[in-house]
Design an enzyme around this catalytic site. Structure first.
Site, PDB file in Angstrom:
ATOM      1  N   SER A  16       0.867  -1.219  -0.028  1.00  0.00           N
ATOM      2  CA  SER A  16      -0.059   0.056   0.032  1.00  0.00           C
ATOM      3  C   SER A  16       0.791   1.371  -0.021  1.00  0.00           C
ATOM      4  O   SER A  16       2.134   1.132   0.466  1.00  0.00           O
ATOM      5  CB  SER A  16      -0.891  -0.019   1.222  1.00  0.00           C
ATOM      6  OG  SER A  16      -1.523   1.405   1.710  1.00  0.00           O
ATOM      7  N   TYR A  63      -3.030  -0.681  10.162  1.00  0.00           N
ATOM      8  CA  TYR A  63      -2.982  -0.930   8.844  1.00  0.00           C
ATOM      9  C   TYR A  63      -1.656  -0.631   8.495  1.00  0.00           C
ATOM     10  O   TYR A  63      -1.039  -1.345   7.756  1.00  0.00           O
ATOM     11  CB  TYR A  63      -4.308  -0.448   8.370  1.00  0.00           C
ATOM     12  CG  TYR A  63      -4.044  -0.436   6.597  1.00  0.00           C
ATOM     13  CD1 TYR A  63      -4.558  -1.632   6.291  1.00  0.00           C
ATOM     14  CD2 TYR A  63      -3.841   0.650   6.063  1.00  0.00           C
ATOM     15  CE1 TYR A  63      -4.537  -1.815   4.812  1.00  0.00           C
ATOM     16  CE2 TYR A  63      -3.720   0.388   4.328  1.00  0.00           C
ATOM     17  CZ  TYR A  63      -4.057  -0.823   4.035  1.00  0.00           C
ATOM     18  OH  TYR A  63      -4.250  -1.136   2.652  1.00  0.00           O
TER      19      TYR A  63
HETATM   20  P1  NAI Z   1     -11.659  -5.134  -0.775  1.00  0.00           P
HETATM   21  O1  NAI Z   1     -12.137  -4.885   0.681  1.00  0.00           O
HETATM   22  O2  NAI Z   1     -12.610  -4.754  -1.881  1.00  0.00           O
HETATM   23  O3  NAI Z   1     -11.072  -6.657  -0.882  1.00  0.00           O
HETATM   24  C1  NAI Z   1     -10.285  -7.093   0.159  1.00  0.00           C
HETATM   25  C2  NAI Z   1     -10.907  -8.468  -0.002  1.00  0.00           C
HETATM   26  O4  NAI Z   1      -9.972  -9.476   1.177  1.00  0.00           O
HETATM   27  C3  NAI Z   1     -12.216  -8.877   0.465  1.00  0.00           C
HETATM   28  O5  NAI Z   1     -13.025  -9.515  -0.566  1.00  0.00           O
HETATM   29  C4  NAI Z   1     -12.229  -9.571   1.796  1.00  0.00           C
HETATM   30  O6  NAI Z   1     -13.240 -10.538   2.097  1.00  0.00           O
HETATM   31  C5  NAI Z   1     -10.871 -10.348   1.673  1.00  0.00           C
HETATM   32  N1  NAI Z   1     -10.581 -10.937   2.906  1.00  0.00           N
HETATM   33  C6  NAI Z   1     -10.340 -10.108   4.234  1.00  0.00           C
HETATM   34  N2  NAI Z   1      -9.889 -10.965   5.178  1.00  0.00           N
HETATM   35  C7  NAI Z   1      -9.600 -12.051   4.540  1.00  0.00           C
HETATM   36  C8  NAI Z   1      -9.017 -13.207   5.000  1.00  0.00           C
HETATM   37  N3  NAI Z   1      -8.717 -13.375   6.392  1.00  0.00           N
HETATM   38  N4  NAI Z   1      -8.998 -14.378   4.122  1.00  0.00           N
HETATM   39  C9  NAI Z   1      -9.407 -14.401   2.956  1.00  0.00           C
HETATM   40  N5  NAI Z   1      -9.832 -13.138   2.326  1.00  0.00           N
HETATM   41  C10 NAI Z   1      -9.982 -12.229   2.939  1.00  0.00           C
HETATM   42  O7  NAI Z   1     -10.433  -4.242  -0.722  1.00  0.00           O
HETATM   43  P2  NAI Z   1      -9.172  -3.929  -2.083  1.00  0.00           P
HETATM   44  O8  NAI Z   1      -9.057  -2.551  -1.836  1.00  0.00           O
HETATM   45  O9  NAI Z   1      -9.457  -4.819  -3.036  1.00  0.00           O
HETATM   46  O10 NAI Z   1      -7.939  -4.625  -1.122  1.00  0.00           O
HETATM   47  C11 NAI Z   1      -6.909  -5.693  -1.680  1.00  0.00           C
HETATM   48  C12 NAI Z   1      -5.816  -5.060  -1.126  1.00  0.00           C
HETATM   49  O11 NAI Z   1      -5.264  -3.880  -1.790  1.00  0.00           O
HETATM   50  C13 NAI Z   1      -5.634  -5.070   0.258  1.00  0.00           C
HETATM   51  O12 NAI Z   1      -4.338  -5.871   0.763  1.00  0.00           O
HETATM   52  C14 NAI Z   1      -5.459  -3.696   0.586  1.00  0.00           C
HETATM   53  O13 NAI Z   1      -4.965  -3.443   1.819  1.00  0.00           O
HETATM   54  C15 NAI Z   1      -4.673  -3.268  -0.590  1.00  0.00           C
HETATM   55  N6  NAI Z   1      -4.831  -1.987  -0.777  1.00  0.00           N
HETATM   56  C16 NAI Z   1      -5.924  -1.207  -1.263  1.00  0.00           C
HETATM   57  C17 NAI Z   1      -6.141   0.221  -1.194  1.00  0.00           C
HETATM   58  C18 NAI Z   1      -7.266   0.808  -1.839  1.00  0.00           C
HETATM   59  O14 NAI Z   1      -7.416   1.965  -1.972  1.00  0.00           O
HETATM   60  N7  NAI Z   1      -8.370   0.345  -2.030  1.00  0.00           N
HETATM   61  C19 NAI Z   1      -4.806   1.254  -1.389  1.00  0.00           C
HETATM   62  C20 NAI Z   1      -3.500   0.327  -0.962  1.00  0.00           C
HETATM   63  C21 NAI Z   1      -3.660  -1.095  -0.650  1.00  0.00           C
END
Ligand code: NAI
Length: 250
Positions: free
Chosen positions: A139, A152
């Site tokens: 991130s 985080y």
């Molecule tokens: P999102 O919330 O849409 O997707 C995250 C997914 O991870 C969800 O579907 C959730 O069910 C799944 N998840 C959570 N805990 C879990 C577990 N214990 N086991 C299996 N699955 C699990 O969020 P997004 O934005 O797609 O995030 C994806 C990655 O990108 C994350 O690592 C986040 O930290 C990173 N990120 C996102 C940013 C943003 O602005 N959206 C910015 C920087 C990094």
């Protein structure tokens, strides 16, 4: 992109914004996708839409990781590539308000989950006698401080430790390990961060103050993940690639 066709790729957090976009992009490149997420219903839909396998698993548990790998091997015979992307934001709290339990909860998914995923990938490659490669989702918070999202931000710094150790270990084995560091991508996770707390207008203001003057999309991140997993990135390892519209240089 070179070297993605017919590869078996695990994408964790595949029901979410960035993971689903990566699953789609990798499938377009000809890869066979194993979509993994806690959210069973949504991950099955994503898997169906890309003609892949959907697995409901918790990446923070050893059983969960073993479960998705054995499901992948049972269906496709092997695993080549990993996008370790599942993550949670944790609650929005100032340092004095942040509980130890909440800190541990975020670490369990964002750090332990990545550690278990990377370790399992290396064990799998050794068992197969192959050299795959791995991309971790970091991130912009891997590189910056945040007063309200300390757990985080700490977890996202920690994955860079895993990245560097794994890249050092993997290099001589031919296993590359890289990371992407997204900026603002309006997904469910982003909606839970302080950057989103000011509402849509605030998010637009933050996004429009980046050099590229907009928020990112899952597809913006997915393209870079696909590149890093592909043979076009054959001489890159231990790298953290910002995908943030230039936010990290401001
Ligand atoms: P999102 O919330 O849409 O997707 C995250 C997914 O991870 C969800 O579907 C959730 O069910 C799944 N998840 C959570 N805990 C879990 C577990 N214990 N086991 C299996 N699955 C699990 O969020 P997004 O934005 O797609 O995030 C994806 C990655 O990108 C994350 O690592 C986040 O930290 C990173 N990120 C996102 C940013 C943003 O602005 N959206 C910015 C920087 C990094």
């Amino acid at each position: 992109m070179r070297g993605l066709a017919d590869k078996v790729v695990v994408v964790t957090g595949a029901a979410g914004g960035i993971g689903a976009a990566t699953a789609r992009r990798l499938a377009e490149e000809g890869a066979r996708v194993v979509a993994v997420d806690l959210d069973e219903e949504r991950v099955r839909k994503v898997a169906e839409s890309v003609g892949g396998l959907g697995v409901a698993a918790d990446v923070s548990s050893e059983e969960g990781v073993a479960g998705y790998l054995s499901a992948a091997v049972e269906r496709f015979g092997r695993v080549d590539l990993h996008h370790l992307n599942a993550g949670i934001p944790g609650s929005f709290a100032t340092l004095p308000e942040l509980s130890a339990a909440e800190f541990d909860r975020v670490m369990a998914v964002n750090v332990r989950g990545v550690f278990l995923g990377v370790r399992a990938a290396f064990r799998r490659y050794a068992e197969q006698g192959t050299a795959g490669n791995i991309v971790i989702t970091g991130s912009i918070g891997s590189l910056r401080g945040s007063a309200d999202l300390l757990a985080y931000q700490t977890s996202k710094h920690a994955v860079l430790g895993i990245l560097k150790g794994a890249a050092m270990y993997g290099g001589p084995l031919g296993v590359r390990v890289n990371a992407v560091a997204p900026g603002i991508v309006p997904t469910d996770l982003f909606a839970a961060t302080p950057a989103a707390a000011g509402g849509k207008d605030d998010m637009s203001r933050r996004a429009s103050s980046t050099p590229l003057r907009r928020a990112g999309t899952g597809d913006d991140v997915a393209g870079v993940v696909a590149f890093l997993l592909s043979d076009d990135a054959a001489y890159m390892t231990g790298e953290v690639v910002s995908v943030d519209g230039g936010a990290s240089i401001v």
